[in-house]
Motif scaffolding. Structure first.
Motif, PDB file in Angstrom:
ATOM      1  N   GLU A 181     -42.794  75.525 -12.588  1.00  0.00           N
ATOM      2  CA  GLU A 181     -42.154  74.940 -11.329  1.00  0.00           C
ATOM      3  C   GLU A 181     -41.465  73.694 -11.680  1.00  0.00           C
ATOM      4  O   GLU A 181     -40.114  73.454 -10.843  1.00  0.00           O
ATOM      5  CB  GLU A 181     -43.185  75.026 -10.187  1.00  0.00           C
ATOM      6  N   LYS A 182     -42.376  72.663 -12.271  1.00  0.00           N
ATOM      7  CA  LYS A 182     -41.491  71.497 -12.569  1.00  0.00           C
ATOM      8  C   LYS A 182     -40.455  71.437 -13.289  1.00  0.00           C
ATOM      9  O   LYS A 182     -39.384  70.956 -13.232  1.00  0.00           O
ATOM     10  CB  LYS A 182     -42.666  70.765 -13.319  1.00  0.00           C
ATOM     11  N   THR A 183     -40.184  72.475 -14.381  1.00  0.00           N
ATOM     12  CA  THR A 183     -39.026  72.370 -15.225  1.00  0.00           C
ATOM     13  C   THR A 183     -37.961  72.875 -14.302  1.00  0.00           C
ATOM     14  O   THR A 183     -36.787  72.499 -14.368  1.00  0.00           O
ATOM     15  CB  THR A 183     -39.346  73.688 -16.204  1.00  0.00           C
ATOM     16  N   GLU A 184     -38.263  73.883 -13.231  1.00  0.00           N
ATOM     17  CA  GLU A 184     -37.055  74.616 -12.619  1.00  0.00           C
ATOM     18  C   GLU A 184     -36.660  73.251 -11.450  1.00  0.00           C
ATOM     19  O   GLU A 184     -35.423  73.153 -11.245  1.00  0.00           O
ATOM     20  CB  GLU A 184     -37.681  75.677 -11.709  1.00  0.00           C
ATOM     21  N   LEU A 185     -37.472  72.702 -11.087  1.00  0.00           N
ATOM     22  CA  LEU A 185     -37.093  71.438 -10.195  1.00  0.00           C
ATOM     23  C   LEU A 185     -36.407  70.469 -11.165  1.00  0.00           C
ATOM     24  O   LEU A 185     -35.402  69.745 -10.463  1.00  0.00           O
ATOM     25  CB  LEU A 185     -38.411  70.894  -9.633  1.00  0.00           C
ATOM     26  N   ASP A 186     -36.602  70.144 -12.358  1.00  0.00           N
ATOM     27  CA  ASP A 186     -36.055  69.029 -12.917  1.00  0.00           C
ATOM     28  C   ASP A 186     -34.584  69.492 -13.267  1.00  0.00           C
ATOM     29  O   ASP A 186     -33.622  68.794 -13.166  1.00  0.00           O
ATOM     30  CB  ASP A 186     -36.838  69.103 -14.382  1.00  0.00           C
ATOM     31  N   VAL A 187     -34.360  70.930 -13.383  1.00  0.00           N
ATOM     32  CA  VAL A 187     -32.979  71.490 -13.792  1.00  0.00           C
ATOM     33  C   VAL A 187     -32.366  71.283 -12.601  1.00  0.00           C
ATOM     34  O   VAL A 187     -31.086  70.982 -12.444  1.00  0.00           O
ATOM     35  CB  VAL A 187     -33.082  73.020 -14.080  1.00  0.00           C
ATOM     36  N   ARG A 188     -32.819  71.697 -11.252  1.00  0.00           N
ATOM     37  CA  ARG A 188     -31.927  71.486  -9.909  1.00  0.00           C
ATOM     38  C   ARG A 188     -31.917  69.972  -9.690  1.00  0.00           C
ATOM     39  O   ARG A 188     -30.685  69.452  -9.231  1.00  0.00           O
ATOM     40  CB  ARG A 188     -33.062  71.653  -8.956  1.00  0.00           C
TER      41      ARG A 188
END
Length: 95
Positions: free
Chosen positions: A88-95
């Protein structure tokens, strides 16, 4: 025996949460008055309430908590939760 309101105050869980946990089979009252429907809890159940609250604060789902209470490996579930949170953190960082 403690009425649900008193147990709620001692456990720092809302009455609504206690009723939900009862519905889900996580924390059942020791007795329910057949005439009034009042739910009564024992002070020993405060330990279970504290565990549920702690697990929820860690982000565990009701289903994960049920698995733990049925004997599933807590370490494995927590490791899976860490992986999920990292994704989830990785997905948020990408956004």
């Amino acid at each position: 025996m403690l009425k649900i309101g008193d147990f709620s105050k001692l456990s720092h869980l809302t009455v609504k949460a206690l009723r939900f946990y009862e519905k889900e089979g996580l924390l059942m009252p020791k007795s329910v008055d057949q005439w009034t429907g009042y739910r009564f809890y024992e002070t020993e159940q405060l330990t279970i309430a504290a565990r549920i609250k702690s697990f929820r604060q860690l982000g565990l789902t009701i289903e994960e908590i049920k698995k733990i209470f049925k004997g599933a490996d807590l370490t494995k579930i927590m490791q899976e939760k860490v992986l999920e949170l990292n994704r989830e953190k990785t997905e948020l960082d990408v956004r």
